[in-house]
Design a protein around this motif. Structure first.
Motif, PDB file in Angstrom:
ATOM      1  N   VAL A  34       1.865  -0.965 -12.335  1.00  0.00           N
ATOM      2  CA  VAL A  34       2.099  -2.190 -11.564  1.00  0.00           C
ATOM      3  C   VAL A  34       1.151  -3.300 -12.014  1.00  0.00           C
ATOM      4  CG1 VAL A  34       1.931  -3.208  -9.256  1.00  0.00           C
ATOM      5  CG2 VAL A  34       3.064  -1.005  -9.564  1.00  0.00           C
ATOM      6  N   PHE A  35      -0.094  -2.947 -12.278  1.00  0.00           N
ATOM      7  CA  PHE A  35      -1.065  -3.957 -12.726  1.00  0.00           C
ATOM      8  C   PHE A  35      -0.613  -4.614 -14.028  1.00  0.00           C
ATOM      9  CE2 PHE A  35      -4.568  -4.659 -15.761  1.00  0.00           C
ATOM     10  CZ  PHE A  35      -5.135  -5.787 -15.187  1.00  0.00           C
ATOM     11  N   PHE A  36      -0.238  -3.814 -15.006  1.00  0.00           N
ATOM     12  CA  PHE A  36       0.151  -4.382 -16.293  1.00  0.00           C
ATOM     13  C   PHE A  36       1.443  -5.194 -16.192  1.00  0.00           C
ATOM     14  CE2 PHE A  36      -2.764  -1.165 -18.102  1.00  0.00           C
ATOM     15  CZ  PHE A  36      -3.475  -1.995 -18.959  1.00  0.00           C
ATOM     16  N   ILE A  37       2.279  -4.869 -15.218  1.00  0.00           N
ATOM     17  CA  ILE A  37       3.521  -5.623 -15.055  1.00  0.00           C
ATOM     18  C   ILE A  37       3.264  -6.988 -14.437  1.00  0.00           C
ATOM     19  CG2 ILE A  37       5.719  -5.693 -13.815  1.00  0.00           C
ATOM     20  CD1 ILE A  37       5.929  -2.692 -14.166  1.00  0.00           C
ATOM     21  N   LEU A  77       0.822  -1.210   0.000  1.00  0.00           N
ATOM     22  CA  LEU A  77       0.000   0.000   0.000  1.00  0.00           C
ATOM     23  C   LEU A  77       0.855   1.258   0.000  1.00  0.00           C
ATOM     24  CD1 LEU A  77      -2.834  -0.937   2.533  1.00  0.00           C
ATOM     25  CD2 LEU A  77      -3.116  -0.452   0.105  1.00  0.00           C
ATOM     26  N   TYR A  78       1.847   1.308   0.904  1.00  0.00           N
ATOM     27  CA  TYR A  78       2.605   2.556   1.018  1.00  0.00           C
ATOM     28  C   TYR A  78       3.850   2.570   0.137  1.00  0.00           C
ATOM     29  CZ  TYR A  78       6.120   0.503   4.261  1.00  0.00           C
ATOM     30  OH  TYR A  78       7.132  -0.238   4.830  1.00  0.00           O
ATOM     31  N   TYR A  79       4.345   1.402  -0.270  1.00  0.00           N
ATOM     32  CA  TYR A  79       5.534   1.393  -1.119  1.00  0.00           C
ATOM     33  C   TYR A  79       5.230   2.020  -2.477  1.00  0.00           C
ATOM     34  CZ  TYR A  79      10.232  -0.256  -2.199  1.00  0.00           C
ATOM     35  OH  TYR A  79      11.579  -0.309  -2.491  1.00  0.00           O
ATOM     36  N   ASN A  80       4.033   1.800  -2.981  1.00  0.00           N
ATOM     37  CA  ASN A  80       3.684   2.379  -4.273  1.00  0.00           C
ATOM     38  C   ASN A  80       3.501   3.892  -4.185  1.00  0.00           C
ATOM     39  OD1 ASN A  80       3.568   1.156  -6.810  1.00  0.00           O
ATOM     40  ND2 ASN A  80       1.377   1.500  -6.986  1.00  0.00           N
ATOM     41  N   VAL A  81       3.274   4.414  -2.988  1.00  0.00           N
ATOM     42  CA  VAL A  81       3.175   5.862  -2.822  1.00  0.00           C
ATOM     43  C   VAL A  81       4.533   6.513  -3.073  1.00  0.00           C
ATOM     44  CG1 VAL A  81       2.581   7.721  -1.226  1.00  0.00           C
ATOM     45  CG2 VAL A  81       1.271   5.607  -1.198  1.00  0.00           C
ATOM     46  N   THR A  92      -6.950  -2.461  -7.538  1.00  0.00           N
ATOM     47  CA  THR A  92      -8.021  -1.488  -7.306  1.00  0.00           C
ATOM     48  C   THR A  92      -8.236  -1.260  -5.819  1.00  0.00           C
ATOM     49  OG1 THR A  92      -9.115  -2.172  -9.361  1.00  0.00           O
ATOM     50  CG2 THR A  92     -10.446  -0.967  -7.761  1.00  0.00           C
ATOM     51  N   PHE A  93      -8.227  -2.339  -5.056  1.00  0.00           N
ATOM     52  CA  PHE A  93      -8.375  -2.222  -3.605  1.00  0.00           C
ATOM     53  C   PHE A  93      -7.228  -1.404  -3.013  1.00  0.00           C
ATOM     54  CE2 PHE A  93      -7.147  -3.835   0.599  1.00  0.00           C
ATOM     55  CZ  PHE A  93      -8.303  -3.558   1.319  1.00  0.00           C
ATOM     56  N   CYS A  94      -6.000  -1.697  -3.441  1.00  0.00           N
ATOM     57  CA  CYS A  94      -4.844  -0.975  -2.911  1.00  0.00           C
ATOM     58  C   CYS A  94      -4.905   0.506  -3.278  1.00  0.00           C
ATOM     59  CB  CYS A  94      -3.556  -1.596  -3.446  1.00  0.00           C
ATOM     60  SG  CYS A  94      -3.195  -3.237  -2.784  1.00  0.00           S
ATOM     61  N   PHE A  95      -5.327   0.810  -4.492  1.00  0.00           N
ATOM     62  CA  PHE A  95      -5.437   2.210  -4.893  1.00  0.00           C
ATOM     63  C   PHE A  95      -6.486   2.933  -4.052  1.00  0.00           C
ATOM     64  CE2 PHE A  95      -7.934   5.263  -7.451  1.00  0.00           C
ATOM     65  CZ  PHE A  95      -6.984   6.259  -7.590  1.00  0.00           C
TER      66      PHE A  95
END
Length: 704
Positions: free
Chosen positions: A229-232, A147-151, A482-485
């Motif tokens: 990230v999703f497409f990867i 959750l926070y790493y993608n921020v 989607t949930f994480c976003f």
């Protein structure tokens, strides 16, 4: 009389409750008993037609592991620890902890994943159903970190796009705004780079209690980060395995470019010497060793489940011991190399800041006619004469000697190093936009490489659940992203950085250390260190010796237990604080988290730890059924016929007096008997013919 099987006791804890026993405890007249047998390498998932993903080659696997293990911590955490904990002397405890803690636990995760060909959930369920909570805890903690790493990747995107300028003067953090208003006053009190980070990038709120609404630009960049990230990762390693060639190799290219440029700059040698000058007296402080152990633990990405997932995609005969040693050496060398690069640039920054400081102080001293200073006095004259000036005069003028060491002592880590200190240093390089774009592309590569590994560990756990196998990987991945976003919107408010600090302090610490400790206990003491040693020998031809046995059984658990206890005690003695932006003063101030935020932190810690005892208790008292996948372990026949006697183990031999009935009798009995597994009938209500049973499951016959 029907053949009677010999009474069989539990084997390694893998025996399940007889499936001919109803949920209420009553006996079913007809049914089967399934026993998971852990011996003879039965935990190897080597089933024809197995559809588990696999690496396309050794290079792809190695780069994926490197991209996951070598992350942002090597860039903005390790140099700070070296500077604060004895310089070059810190390498001694770091390398010792690498050998005693990091490498042994690294091999445990890699080897157990490769042996069982399962994600973290399947691995611990197979070792013992009571341990299934370890996989759930690992998945929950990994979710919090994702959750926070993608921020952080979101913020990197913001700076990357703002770096696209023609000249260095056009970089938005090069100058303060010229509006003759509060913004200019606030910026002048801080600095242009600090102001841009807290006001333009984050629009930071005064406290975590006043988050405000989500900042629309951060929301858009966060959405972009999750889409990428999703497409990867949407197809597992089939899609992410292609990206690692960039995310793993590009950071080394950038580091080398910065290294070549950095060592040619004035002051770079001072920066490198400042960081690596050994202060051996620091080694007497226990906190230095604790910092080294903690850095090793997190730099490898242990306990996330990602290494288990990566290992499970390897062929059974892969030399995982060699892989572990190569990645460990590469990880350590990368951290040291990155530190040299970072401090060569910071040394140059300190040099330029010192020169500016000297020029400013010469002007002040000349205007006050002190010490023979003139407006055209040289810097060498300043260095020679300033120490001779009376302290009363310097204090009255609020002057302190300008030195490179003083500038380098102003240490920074994490976001402060990347988005404030280094961006300020980039302004001194020519052309600044090129170096800025290059630097943030490197951070983006490092962040995505680690995020891919984090997501793979979590998704591999989800994909191994039978219910989700009915859905496609892109669908599950899309739901998770989607949930994480959606949850990550909390990081897009003015209190976003404060929340990220809280998540990093609580969600990604205690839970991971608990999982790592129980992983070692589960593999070494429950699965058995001798069996695990034999598994490695069967896979690699190398039998782990004394070093591995001692570190697995004693040293590793002791060190991880020390990290766990010290982390808990540290939180209790001095609760973590966060740095809130004070716009009036133009700098950050330390504030304590309010009670309701600490309550959320406690809930996150419990969410990452409680699945372990809860699953254990539920399965201990048979409140939670174990969903058996017949490919996750060997299924031993309890009652069988003489025609398959060669397939049985020595415990499965039938009593001589119990001869099997004739085939005709078997057909008649099968027609009159419903095949049951647990509480589920094996006969279709619309068709009373019995279904054909797998040959590996024996039918129980009614007694005459």
């Amino acid at each position: 009389m029907a053949a009677k099987a010999e009474p069989i006791g539990p084997r390694n804890g893998h025996e399940l409750a007889p499936l001919n026993t109803r949920a209420d405890g009553s006996e079913r007249p007809h049914g089967v008993t399934i026993v998971l047998q852990g011996s003879r390498g039965s935990l190897q998932r080597d089933v024809p037609g197995e559809d588990r993903a696999a690496w396309s080659g050794k290079v792809q696997f190695f780069l994926s592991i490197i991209g996951y293990s070598v992350g942002l911590g090597n860039i903005w955490r390790f140099p700070y620890l070296c500077q604060q904990n004895g310089g070059g002397a810190f390498l001694i405890p770091f390398l010792i902890m690498l050998v005693l803690e990091g490498i042994p636990l690294f091999l445990i995760e890699m080897a157990i994943g490769q042996k069982m060909r399962l994600g973290c959930l399947g691995v611990w369920n197979t070792i013992h159903p009571w341990l299934g909570g370890i996989g759930i805890s690992s998945c929950v903690v990994t979710l919090f970190v994702a959750l926070y790493y993608n921020v952080i990747i979101t913020w990197v995107f913001f700076y990357l796009f703002n770096s696209i300028r023609l000249t260095g003067d056009q970089l938005p953090w090069a100058h303060c705004p010229q509006d003759n208003g509060t913004a200019e006053i606030e910026c002048n009190k801080a600095s242009a780079t600090v102001y841009f980070w807290y006001r333009e990038a984050l629009d930071a709120s005064p406290s975590i209690d006043e988050p405000g609404v989500p900042r629309w630009w951060i929301v858009l960049y966060l959405l972009l980060a999750w889409i990428i990230v999703f497409f990867i990762v949407m197809k597992g390693i089939q899609s992410s395995g292609k990206v690692v060639y960039f995310t793993s190799l590009f950071p080394y290219v950038v580091l080398t470019i910065f290294f070549i440029r950095g060592i040619t700059l004035p002051g770079s040698s001072d920066g490198i010497l400042h960081m690596y000058k050994p202060k051996l007296e620091k080694l007497l402080q226990p906190t230095v060793w604790l910092d080294a152990a903690t850095q090793v633990f997190y730099s490898f990405g242990l306990a996330f489940g990602s290494l288990i997932a990566f290992g499970s995609y390897n062929p059974p005969n892969n030399n995982c011991v060699r892989d572990v040693l190569l990645v460990s050496v590469c990880n350590a060398l990368t951290a040291i190399y990155a530190s040299v690069v970072i401090f060569s640039i910071l040394g140059f920054k300190a040099f330029t800041m010192t020169e500016s400081c000297i020029t400013k102080q010469i002007k002040i001293l000349a205007l006050h006619h002190i010490g023979g200073f003139q407006l055209n006095s040289t810097h060498d004259y300043y260095r020679q004469e300033f120490p001779k000036i009376n302290e009363n005069i310097t204090s009255a003028l609020n002057l302190t000697e300008c030195t490179i060491g003083q500038q380098l002592e102003q240490a920074a880590e994490g976001t402060g190093l990347a988005f404030i200190v280094f961006t300020q240093a980039i302004l001194k390089l020519t052309p600044a936009p090129f170096w800025s774009i290059t630097f943030f592309l490197m951070l983006l590569s490092l962040g995505l490489g680690s995020q891919i590994g984090i997501m793979e560990g979590m998704l591999a756990c989800i994909f191994d659940i039978d219910f989700f196998k009915r859905l496609t990987k892109p669908m599950i991945t899309g739901v998770v992203c989607t949930f994480c976003f959606t949850v990550g919107m909390i990081f897009t408010t003015g209190a976003g950085e404060y929340w990220l600090k809280m998540f990093d302090s609580f969600a990604g610490t205690i839970g991971l250390v608990v999982v790592a400790l129980l992983e070692m206990i589960a593999v070494i003491y429950i699965y058995g260190h001798e069996k695990f040693t034999n598994d490695i020998y069967e896979m690699t031809g190398y039998r782990p010796g004394l070093y591995w046995q001692v570190t697995w059984r004693y040293v590793g658990p002791f060190i991880v237990t020390g990290i766990l206890i010290s982390s808990v005690v540290s939180m209790l003695i001095s609760p973590p604080e966060y740095s809130a932006w004070d716009a009036a003063e133009g700098h950050t101030v330390k504030k304590s988290y309010p009670d309701w935020v600490l309550g959320i932190a406690v809930v996150m810690i419990l969410a990452g730890v409680l699945p372990i005892p809860v699953v254990l208790l539920l399965r201990r008292f048979q409140c939670l059924a174990f969903d058996v996948d017949i490919h996750q372990g060997s299924i031993r026949r309890i009652e069988t016929t003489v025609s398959t006697k060669e397939m049985m183990s020595d415990q499965d031999v039938l009593s001589p007096e119990n001869a099997p009935p004739a085939p005709a009798q078997l057909v008649a009995e099968a027609a009159a008997t419903k095949f049951t597994i647990g509480d589920f009938d094996g006969v279709d209500s619309s068709d009373e013919r019995p279904k054909r049973l797998p040959t590996s499951i024996a039918r129980s016959r009614p007694k005459k």
